[in-house]
Write an enzyme that holds these catalytic residues in place. Sequence first.
Site, PDB file in Angstrom:
ATOM      1  N   GLY A  69      28.697  18.838  20.162  1.00 50.39           N
ATOM      2  CA  GLY A  69      27.508  18.029  20.415  1.00 50.39           C
ATOM      3  C   GLY A  69      26.217  18.769  20.103  1.00 50.39           C
ATOM      4  O   GLY A  69      25.277  18.191  19.539  1.00 50.39           O
ATOM      5  N   SER A  70      26.147  20.040  20.456  1.00 44.61           N
ATOM      6  CA  SER A  70      24.908  20.800  20.239  1.00 44.61           C
ATOM      7  C   SER A  70      24.580  20.866  18.756  1.00 44.61           C
ATOM      8  O   SER A  70      23.431  20.638  18.355  1.00 44.61           O
ATOM      9  CB  SER A  70      25.039  22.221  20.799  1.00 44.61           C
ATOM     10  OG  SER A  70      25.298  22.178  22.179  1.00 44.61           O
ATOM     11  N   ASN A 150      23.554  13.286  31.123  1.00 43.26           N
ATOM     12  CA  ASN A 150      24.701  14.085  31.560  1.00 43.26           C
ATOM     13  C   ASN A 150      24.662  14.464  33.036  1.00 43.26           C
ATOM     14  O   ASN A 150      25.687  14.779  33.614  1.00 43.26           O
ATOM     15  CB  ASN A 150      24.841  15.344  30.697  1.00 43.26           C
ATOM     16  CG  ASN A 150      23.539  16.066  30.509  1.00 43.26           C
ATOM     17  OD1 ASN A 150      22.568  15.508  30.008  1.00 43.26           O
ATOM     18  ND2 ASN A 150      23.491  17.310  30.935  1.00 43.26           N
ATOM     19  N   SER A 198      30.767  14.703  21.093  1.00 44.05           N
ATOM     20  CA  SER A 198      31.529  15.941  21.284  1.00 44.05           C
ATOM     21  C   SER A 198      32.902  15.637  21.877  1.00 44.05           C
ATOM     22  O   SER A 198      33.016  14.909  22.862  1.00 44.05           O
ATOM     23  CB  SER A 198      30.746  16.850  22.225  1.00 44.05           C
ATOM     24  OG  SER A 198      31.502  17.996  22.525  1.00 44.05           O
ATOM     25  N   HIS A 200      35.138  17.433  23.559  1.00 49.12           N
ATOM     26  CA  HIS A 200      35.613  17.921  24.869  1.00 49.12           C
ATOM     27  C   HIS A 200      35.087  17.109  26.051  1.00 49.12           C
ATOM     28  O   HIS A 200      35.473  17.350  27.197  1.00 49.12           O
ATOM     29  CB  HIS A 200      35.340  19.425  25.038  1.00 49.12           C
ATOM     30  CG  HIS A 200      33.931  19.815  25.334  1.00 49.12           C
ATOM     31  ND1 HIS A 200      33.509  20.120  26.609  1.00 49.12           N
ATOM     32  CD2 HIS A 200      32.856  19.976  24.531  1.00 49.12           C
ATOM     33  CE1 HIS A 200      32.229  20.462  26.567  1.00 49.12           C
ATOM     34  NE2 HIS A 200      31.807  20.367  25.324  1.00 49.12           N
ATOM     35  N   THR A 236      35.396  26.005   6.255  1.00 50.71           N
ATOM     36  CA  THR A 236      36.706  25.354   6.235  1.00 50.71           C
ATOM     37  C   THR A 236      36.865  24.494   7.483  1.00 50.71           C
ATOM     38  O   THR A 236      36.599  24.942   8.597  1.00 50.71           O
ATOM     39  CB  THR A 236      37.819  26.419   6.161  1.00 50.71           C
ATOM     40  OG1 THR A 236      37.558  27.227   5.013  1.00 50.71           O
ATOM     41  CG2 THR A 236      39.194  25.783   6.053  1.00 50.71           C
ATOM     42  N   CYS A 323      21.749  27.016  37.542  1.00 53.87           N
ATOM     43  CA  CYS A 323      22.287  28.338  37.853  1.00 53.87           C
ATOM     44  C   CYS A 323      22.831  29.010  36.603  1.00 53.87           C
ATOM     45  O   CYS A 323      22.884  30.215  36.499  1.00 53.87           O
ATOM     46  CB  CYS A 323      23.364  28.246  38.922  1.00 53.87           C
ATOM     47  SG  CYS A 323      24.493  26.901  38.694  1.00 53.87           S
TER      48      CYS A 323
HETATM   49  C1  LIG Z   1      27.925  18.483  26.622  1.00 53.60           C
HETATM   50  C2  LIG Z   1      26.726  17.884  26.061  1.00 53.60           C
HETATM   51  C3  LIG Z   1      26.157  18.359  24.868  1.00 53.60           C
HETATM   52  C4  LIG Z   1      26.687  19.582  24.152  1.00 53.60           C
HETATM   53  O1  LIG Z   1      27.935  19.371  23.558  1.00 53.60           O
HETATM   54  P1  LIG Z   1      28.800  20.636  23.118  1.00 53.60           P
HETATM   55  O2  LIG Z   1      29.952  20.061  22.372  1.00 53.60           O
HETATM   56  O3  LIG Z   1      29.220  21.322  24.378  1.00 53.60           O
HETATM   57  O4  LIG Z   1      27.937  21.482  22.245  1.00 53.60           O
HETATM   58  C5  LIG Z   1      25.055  17.711  24.355  1.00 53.60           C
HETATM   59  N1  LIG Z   1      24.522  16.642  24.977  1.00 53.60           N
HETATM   60  C6  LIG Z   1      25.048  16.144  26.111  1.00 53.60           C
HETATM   61  C7  LIG Z   1      24.435  14.939  26.732  1.00 53.60           C
HETATM   62  C8  LIG Z   1      26.150  16.756  26.696  1.00 53.60           C
HETATM   63  O5  LIG Z   1      26.631  16.268  27.831  1.00 53.60           O
END
Ligand SMILES: *Cc1c(COP(=O)(O)O)cnc(C)c1O
Length: 394
Positions: A69-70, A150, A198, A200, A236, A323
Amino acid sequence: MIYADNAATTKMSSRAIETMVSLMKETFGNPSSLYTIGQRAKEVLEQARKDVAEVIGADPREILFTSGGSEADNQAIISAAKIGEKKGKKHIISSAFEHHAVLHTLEKLKKEGYEITLLDVHEDGLVRPEELEAAIREDTCLVTIMYANNEIGTIQPIREIGAICRKHGVLFHTDAVQAIAHVPVNVVDDNIDLLSSSAHKFHGPKGVGFLYAKKGVLLSNLIEGGAQERGKRAGTENVPGIAAMAAALKEAAEHLEENSEKLKKRRDQLIAGLREIPHSALNGDETKRLPGNVNFCFEGIEGESLLLLLDDKRISASSGSACTSGSLDPSHVLLAIGRVHDVAHGSLRLSLGEDVTEEQIHEIIQSVKEVVEYLRSFSPIWRDLMAGKKPFIL
Ligand SMILES: *Cc1c(COP(=O)(O)O)cnc(C)c1O
């Protein structure tokens, strides 16, 4: 163990794990290689692209695989900024409670001479489309507003925001990392030009994600090198991870409605139970929120102590306090919705998984009640509140 931190990450589904392992064992070829095992990997990659595209209503050619996501947020925003710059437009609109992947990218652009307007997020955790429209200027090149937050789980009026951007000819990006696979998302109906996701966060592997870029939106590279991903993202391809992501997404999409109904019921039970705690408040709108998200503030306590004591009771949750960054500042999201520092410090986020049971909900309620009462019993802030030396805020 009750895992209630699915907004931080999720456990991989069996289907995703099996997909990943079988590809690692058997289809280890490089998709750019011309011999059979390479071409087999290429087929897997392109099938994953089709599967992902179908779930969000896109064309496969509009899907670019990333490391998560980042990366997708960074590439989307930087690309739109460069498109704007070519037309002499260097104004970007976003909101105060975006993920840091968005906010920190915007800060970088600000140093490069872009002007950033951060819209206010109201007490209900929602951006107002009319305020967005009023903020659009002649030189606005991008609007980036997250689909669902989030921390507090609030779902933004994305379709309306997208329609306003279309009307004014401004590119619209949405960080949909928390939304994809949890609420129905369709890039065409929702008027989205760029979208980040993302794996995960929906039971896929970590380190994989995708960026949707509508046909005609020219992407800039963050990573230079080979011609992978139509020349827009070198390196890759992580074939096992990408295929596992597609498997997890398809699985989630197949069960979205039933999972969502079940989760909402559990979420609302949890909200009702936690509301019984005196001087507490739910953060964010009660219904316009992710099906599994519960976020509360409890006056007179520290979120970190709360979550550590919950961990002793084998409940994994999260506190809004930053934190992770080692800072003592409370969550920028809770401050953005108008919570004062003292109150924002006492926050708790519980993000439920689809397999959560009713018994577990009762266990969480009971444990949180006990821990809050215990922490308040020796909190100096609570003592002052009870003695009337300070007024209660909640
Ligand atoms: C987790 C999250 C991200 C980052 O995703 P990653 O795959 O961990 O880099 C970005 N935006 C939101 C809203 C998220 O919850």
